[in-house]
Motif scaffolding. Structure first.
Motif, mmCIF file in Angstrom:
data_model
loop_
_atom_site.group_PDB
_atom_site.id
_atom_site.type_symbol
_atom_site.label_atom_id
_atom_site.label_comp_id
_atom_site.label_asym_id
_atom_site.label_seq_id
_atom_site.Cartn_x
_atom_site.Cartn_y
_atom_site.Cartn_z
ATOM 1 N N TYR A 1 0.831 -1.193 0.000
ATOM 2 C CA TYR A 1 0.000 0.000 0.000
ATOM 3 C C TYR A 1 0.871 1.251 0.000
ATOM 4 O O TYR A 1 1.801 1.372 0.802
ATOM 5 C CB TYR A 1 -0.921 -0.004 1.222
ATOM 6 C CG TYR A 1 -1.735 1.257 1.413
ATOM 7 C CD1 TYR A 1 -1.586 2.042 2.556
ATOM 8 C CD2 TYR A 1 -2.659 1.667 0.447
ATOM 9 C CE1 TYR A 1 -2.337 3.205 2.728
ATOM 10 C CE2 TYR A 1 -3.417 2.826 0.615
ATOM 11 C CZ TYR A 1 -3.249 3.590 1.751
ATOM 12 O OH TYR A 1 -3.976 4.743 1.913
ATOM 13 N N PHE A 2 0.562 2.194 -0.924
ATOM 14 C CA PHE A 2 1.262 3.481 -0.993
ATOM 15 C C PHE A 2 0.298 4.547 -0.498
ATOM 16 O O PHE A 2 -0.626 4.955 -1.209
ATOM 17 C CB PHE A 2 1.706 3.773 -2.427
ATOM 18 C CG PHE A 2 2.807 2.864 -2.905
ATOM 19 C CD1 PHE A 2 2.534 1.571 -3.346
ATOM 20 C CD2 PHE A 2 4.135 3.279 -2.896
ATOM 21 C CE1 PHE A 2 3.552 0.723 -3.775
ATOM 22 C CE2 PHE A 2 5.164 2.443 -3.321
ATOM 23 C CZ PHE A 2 4.860 1.163 -3.765
ATOM 24 N N LYS A 3 0.521 5.007 0.730
ATOM 25 C CA LYS A 3 -0.383 5.983 1.364
ATOM 26 C C LYS A 3 -0.239 7.340 0.680
ATOM 27 O O LYS A 3 0.871 7.784 0.394
ATOM 28 C CB LYS A 3 0.004 6.095 2.842
ATOM 29 C CG LYS A 3 -0.861 6.977 3.704
ATOM 30 C CD LYS A 3 -0.373 6.840 5.140
ATOM 31 C CE LYS A 3 -0.859 7.818 6.127
ATOM 32 N NZ LYS A 3 -2.007 8.289 6.502
ATOM 33 N N SER A 4 -1.377 7.974 0.413
ATOM 34 C CA SER A 4 -1.343 9.299 -0.219
ATOM 35 C C SER A 4 -2.633 10.032 0.150
ATOM 36 O O SER A 4 -3.178 9.813 1.231
ATOM 37 C CB SER A 4 -1.217 9.108 -1.753
ATOM 38 O OG SER A 4 -1.091 10.362 -2.391
ATOM 39 N N HIS A 5 -3.114 10.874 -0.749
ATOM 40 C CA HIS A 5 -4.357 11.617 -0.495
ATOM 41 C C HIS A 5 -5.240 11.596 -1.723
ATOM 42 O O HIS A 5 -4.745 11.529 -2.836
ATOM 43 C CB HIS A 5 -4.046 13.069 -0.107
ATOM 44 C CG HIS A 5 -3.335 13.176 1.194
ATOM 45 N ND1 HIS A 5 -1.961 13.264 1.275
ATOM 46 C CD2 HIS A 5 -3.791 13.126 2.473
ATOM 47 C CE1 HIS A 5 -1.603 13.307 2.539
ATOM 48 N NE2 HIS A 5 -2.700 13.213 3.304
ATOM 49 N N LEU A 6 -6.520 11.665 -1.504
ATOM 50 C CA LEU A 6 -7.487 11.784 -2.589
ATOM 51 C C LEU A 6 -7.105 13.017 -3.403
ATOM 52 O O LEU A 6 -6.757 14.063 -2.820
ATOM 53 C CB LEU A 6 -8.895 11.956 -2.019
ATOM 54 C CG LEU A 6 -10.012 12.077 -3.031
ATOM 55 C CD1 LEU A 6 -10.214 10.759 -3.781
ATOM 56 C CD2 LEU A 6 -11.290 12.523 -2.359
ATOM 57 N N GLU A 7 -7.130 12.880 -4.701
ATOM 58 C CA GLU A 7 -6.683 13.956 -5.599
ATOM 59 C C GLU A 7 -7.220 15.324 -5.190
ATOM 60 O O GLU A 7 -8.397 15.480 -4.889
ATOM 61 C CB GLU A 7 -7.072 13.666 -7.063
ATOM 62 C CG GLU A 7 -8.502 13.275 -7.316
ATOM 63 C CD GLU A 7 -8.715 11.781 -7.299
ATOM 64 O OE1 GLU A 7 -7.957 11.068 -6.633
ATOM 65 O OE2 GLU A 7 -9.669 11.327 -7.923
ATOM 66 N N TYR A 8 -6.303 16.288 -5.100
ATOM 67 C CA TYR A 8 -6.622 17.705 -4.865
ATOM 68 C C TYR A 8 -7.275 17.939 -3.504
ATOM 69 O O TYR A 8 -7.885 18.984 -3.297
ATOM 70 C CB TYR A 8 -7.512 18.264 -5.993
ATOM 71 C CG TYR A 8 -7.109 17.812 -7.380
ATOM 72 C CD1 TYR A 8 -7.954 17.021 -8.154
ATOM 73 C CD2 TYR A 8 -5.852 18.115 -7.906
ATOM 74 C CE1 TYR A 8 -7.583 16.572 -9.408
ATOM 75 C CE2 TYR A 8 -5.468 17.672 -9.175
ATOM 76 C CZ TYR A 8 -6.329 16.895 -9.914
ATOM 77 O OH TYR A 8 -5.964 16.438 -11.156
#
Ligand SMILES: O=C(NC/C=C/[C@H]1O[C@@H](Sc2ccncc2)[C@H](O)[C@@H]1O)c1cc([N+](=O)[O-])cc(O)c1O
Ligand SMILES: [Mg+2]
Length: 214
Positions: free
Chosen positions: A193-200
């Protein structure tokens, strides 16, 4: 009648991006979605993770499920080695029409094959339509309840080989729980899993990278 959001996004690209310059098409879409209208592109933050996986795999054959406006299509195709093609499947003809124009504006049309139709119908035809034996890389970003049935279909159609890489968007938001459970618990996949954020936005989301073990 009022234009659609994809049409307004296309207009922004035609107005502001440099024709033939994929990076400027990508930056223009990201700017438009941050400052004018949110749209469901993978976006710049998750896009950097997508870029790094595409560069690492350097696929000879690549499949994208869910073209939408073509943002991730352009992101992926701009990194593909010469002579390789990205096949992207889109169900909605209006989205496909916008994506074709954005792809053409970026100058990457020779590296991309956009096919209109549903993944469930088209995946079994990949060998006959394109002479594809197996996919080195698959990007999943279409209807979230289609991720699991479609990778099972890819397995059944023997379109995955030992080492094929699946990268799935939105595994947290909107979420693909049945897909995650499958790739994280199946002995046939090694998942990360690559943790990030919902676009924008600041909402958590991430990409799941899964290696098919054969
Ligand atoms: O719903 C989302 N994506 C669904 C995308 C669907 C795309 O794929 C085809 S469906 C198809 C294509 C091919 N074969 C079968 C069906 C649709 O016509 C659309 O172009 C989504 C939603 C959010 N969000 O925040 O709500 C954020 C995201 O990043 C998302 O990707
Ligand atoms: Mg998405």
């Amino acid at each position: 009648t009022r234009s659609t959001r994809p049409q307004r996004l296309l207009r922004a690209v035609q107005k502001k991006a440099i024709k033939g310059d994929p990076q400027s098409v990508i930056s223009t879409i990201d700017y438009f979605c941050r400052h004018s209208e949110w749209a469901m592109n993978v976006g710049d933050e998750k896009g950097v993770i997508l870029d790094s996986v595409v560069c690492e795999v350097s696929p000879s054959t690549a499949l994208e499920l869910g073209t939408y406006c073509g943002y991730s299509t352009v992101r992926i195709a701009r990194l593909l080695p010469p002579g390789t093609k990205l096949i992207t499947l889109e169900f909605n003809p209006d989205y496909a029409a916008v994506a074709r124009q954005i792809i053409e504006y970026s100058g990457l049309q020779d590296k991309i094959c956009l096919v209109e139709g549903a993944s469930g119908d088209l995946i079994p035809k990949m060998q006959e339509l394109f002479g594809i034996k197996t996919f080195d890389f698959v990007f999943l970003d279409h209807w979230k309840d289609r991720y699991l049935p479609d990778i099972k279909l890819l397995e059944e159609c023997q379109l995955l080989r030992k080492g094929s890489i699946l990268l799935a968007d939105n595994v947290i938001c909107p979420g693909t729980p049945d897909y995650l459970e499958y790739v994280r618990n199946s002995p046939r996949y090694e998942s990360k899993y690559f943790k990030s954020h919902l676009e924008y936005t600041k909402v958590e989301d991430g990409l799941e990278k899964s290696v098919f073990l054969g």
